[in-house]
Design an enzyme around this catalytic site. Structure first.
Site, PDB file in Angstrom:
ATOM      1  N   GLY A   1      46.407  40.482  44.412  1.00 42.58           N
ATOM      2  CA  GLY A   1      47.748  40.175  43.910  1.00 42.58           C
ATOM      3  C   GLY A   1      47.781  38.672  44.024  1.00 42.58           C
ATOM      4  O   GLY A   1      47.638  38.150  45.114  1.00 42.58           O
ATOM      5  N   THR A   2      47.959  37.993  42.950  1.00 44.02           N
ATOM      6  CA  THR A   2      47.375  36.660  42.869  1.00 44.02           C
ATOM      7  C   THR A   2      48.189  35.720  42.034  1.00 44.02           C
ATOM      8  O   THR A   2      49.070  36.139  41.284  1.00 44.02           O
ATOM      9  CB  THR A   2      46.018  36.825  42.146  1.00 44.02           C
ATOM     10  OG1 THR A   2      45.151  37.542  42.981  1.00 44.02           O
ATOM     11  CG2 THR A   2      45.390  35.522  41.763  1.00 44.02           C
ATOM     12  N   THR A   3      47.832  34.432  42.189  1.00 43.55           N
ATOM     13  CA  THR A   3      48.181  33.479  41.147  1.00 43.55           C
ATOM     14  C   THR A   3      46.903  32.772  40.724  1.00 43.55           C
ATOM     15  O   THR A   3      46.200  32.205  41.566  1.00 43.55           O
ATOM     16  CB  THR A   3      49.165  32.418  41.670  1.00 43.55           C
ATOM     17  OG1 THR A   3      50.234  33.080  42.309  1.00 43.55           O
ATOM     18  CG2 THR A   3      49.675  31.556  40.539  1.00 43.55           C
TER      19      THR A   3
END
Lengths: 250, 222
Positions: free
Chosen positions: B14-16
């Site tokens: 779960g990221t940017t």
């Protein structure tokens, strides 16, 4: 001489020769001449199409194929084998585009076809391809490229190459010129000349000239028998014929 | 069983993630949080993965899926480079990613950004989102945290920024996403890809970006 060691490609002779591959090369030697010339900004492929009958349509018995937008292929030897390989080449080009999103380079295509042809020299259950393939292509980055692949699967890059009946004659004529910087018009005329001079009218009555062309002047697209270059080539061929006739008047 | 649910929660990045083209190359950036539900499995993850010396990818989605895909594409491209004798182009890499992500779309949860430099077209950024689309973008963002910075990016992105401006832009954007997205966190990892190769930069969640922890050993990665 070959004594039973020539029955399949999976057998070496005691001298270390694979006769089936050598016989395939003999099939190439019996075919009409095909040549390739690499110039400054383009490549010309030309073929001496031997016509047995006036009943054939002009463009039948094609021996030059477009295998990718910018790559052409000329065939010398068993034409049907050539057809099969042209399709293989087209599949390679298309698969490469699909997988990598960009066109295959000429040298890479050459390696793929060489490997394919070579595979058929390894097994007793199949025969080698009886053709020599001449690949010509042009792109912005590498410029004009010319390769020839023999039935053994061996391939080389060339400035100029020839296969078929008139191979020796053609090579003798080719060695007189330096094609590397030649503009397309002169290249095309040389092709017409060389094919005409390589043709032996005494043995083969009449031939049809077929030509493939790709370069900067064709916007990087491989074209078969394009005008005005086709006429230039045929004209140059006729002029070469008359030169010969003049010489023999003495 | 409820008590053992944590064994079943998929590990996701779960990221940017982000990549921006500039004159002479690309700047890529990512956060460093790998989460399994509400558990932070890794707070110093490196989501900027090498494909070739001049092509990197930013990974978002399932950690396992994206690692596997990156490995397979890197292997395939290495073989391709060997066959052609030429370094791979960014488009070739991105196409490989796309073909994989599209053909196995029903089994995968992977959204990647492929970015790099090649001789033919210079710096390029390609987005390969969930279904296996392929599109080139000058500025691409991805991952759960990207939702919170669409406005920021639209307002502050300018085409053809100089290198340092690009780095500053990517750093700020990722920082803003980390601020609001619970699935993003940790440090901001930056990568710069040019003709010369790959250069890494690391920014902490402080005003300057420098670390304030004292007495640490500095590990240099060559």
């Amino acid at each position: 001489m070959s004594n039973g060691y020539d029955l399949s490609a999976s057998q070496f002779s005691p001298e270390g020769r694979v006769f089936q591959v050598e016989y395939a090369a003999k099939a190439v030697e019996r075919s009409g001449t095909s040549i390739g010339l690499r110039g400054g900004d383009g490549v010309v492929l030309a073929v001496e199409k031997l016509v047995n009958s006036p009943l054939f349509e002009n463009d039948s018995g094609r021996r030059i194929f477009t295998v990718d937008t910018n790559i052409g292929m000329a065939v010398a030897g068993l034409t049907a084998d050539g057809y099969a390989l042209a399709d293989i080449a087209r599949q390679e080009a298309a698969n490469h585009r699909q997988q990598f999103g960009s066109p295959i380079t000429v040298n890479h295509m050459c390696e793929r076809i060489s490997a394919y042809m070579h595979a058929y020299t390894l097994f007793g259950s199949a025969r080698p391809f009886g053709v020599s393939i001449t690949l010509g292509g042009w792109d912005e980055i590498f410029g004009a490229q010319l390769f020839k692949i023999e039935p053994s699967g061996k391939s080389f890059g060339y400035f100029a190459c020839a296969s078929g009946k008139g191979e020796q004659q053609a090579k003798t004529e080719m060695e007189k010129y330096k094609f590397v910087d030649m503009p397309l018009e002169n290249l095309v005329q040389s092709a017409g000349r060389i094919i005409q001079l390589a043709h032996n009218e005494a043995k083969d009555k009449g031939f049809c000239f077929e030509m493939g062309l790709v370069g900067k002047d064709t916007a990087g697209l491989h074209c078969i028998n394009p005008e005005p270059w086709l006429s230039l080539a045929v004209q140059a061929g006729l002029e070469a014929l008359h030169e010969e006739d003049e010489d023999s008047d003495d | 069983m409820d008590a053992l649910d944590f064994l079943e929660t998929p590990i996701s990045t779960g990221t940017t993630i982000m990549a921006v083209e500039f004159e002479g190359g690309v700047v890529i950036g990512a956060d460093s949080r790998t989460s399994a539900g509400s558990f932070v499995a890794n707070r110093v993850t490196d989501k900027l993965t090498r494909i070739t010396d001049h092509i990197y990818c930013c990974r978002s989605g399932s950690a396992a899926d994206t690692q596997a895909i990156a490995d397979i594409v890197a292997y395939s491209l290495d073989y391709h480079e060997n066959q052609t004798g030429q370094p791979a182009t960014v488009l070739e890499a991105a196409s490989e990613f796309r073909n994989f992500c599209y053909n196995y779309r029903s089994s995968l949860l992977a959204a990647m950004i492929v970015a790099g430099w090649d001789e033919k077209l210079g710096g390029q950024v390609y987005s390969v989102p969930l279904g296996g689309m392929l599109v080139r973008e000058a500025c691409a963002i991805g991952g759960s945290g990207s939702s919170y910075i669409y406005g920021f990016v639209k307002e502050h992105y300018k085409p053809n920024m100089p290198l340092e401006d690009c780095v500053e832009f990517v750093k700020k954007a990722v920082k803003h996403a980390i601020f609001r997205d619970t699935a993003s966190g940790g440090v901001v990892r930056i990568g710069i890809l040019t003709r010369e190769g790959f250069e890494r930069r690391l920014f902490f969640n402080t005003e300057s970006g420098e670390s304030v922890v004292q007495n640490t050993l500095e590990l240099k990665v060559e």
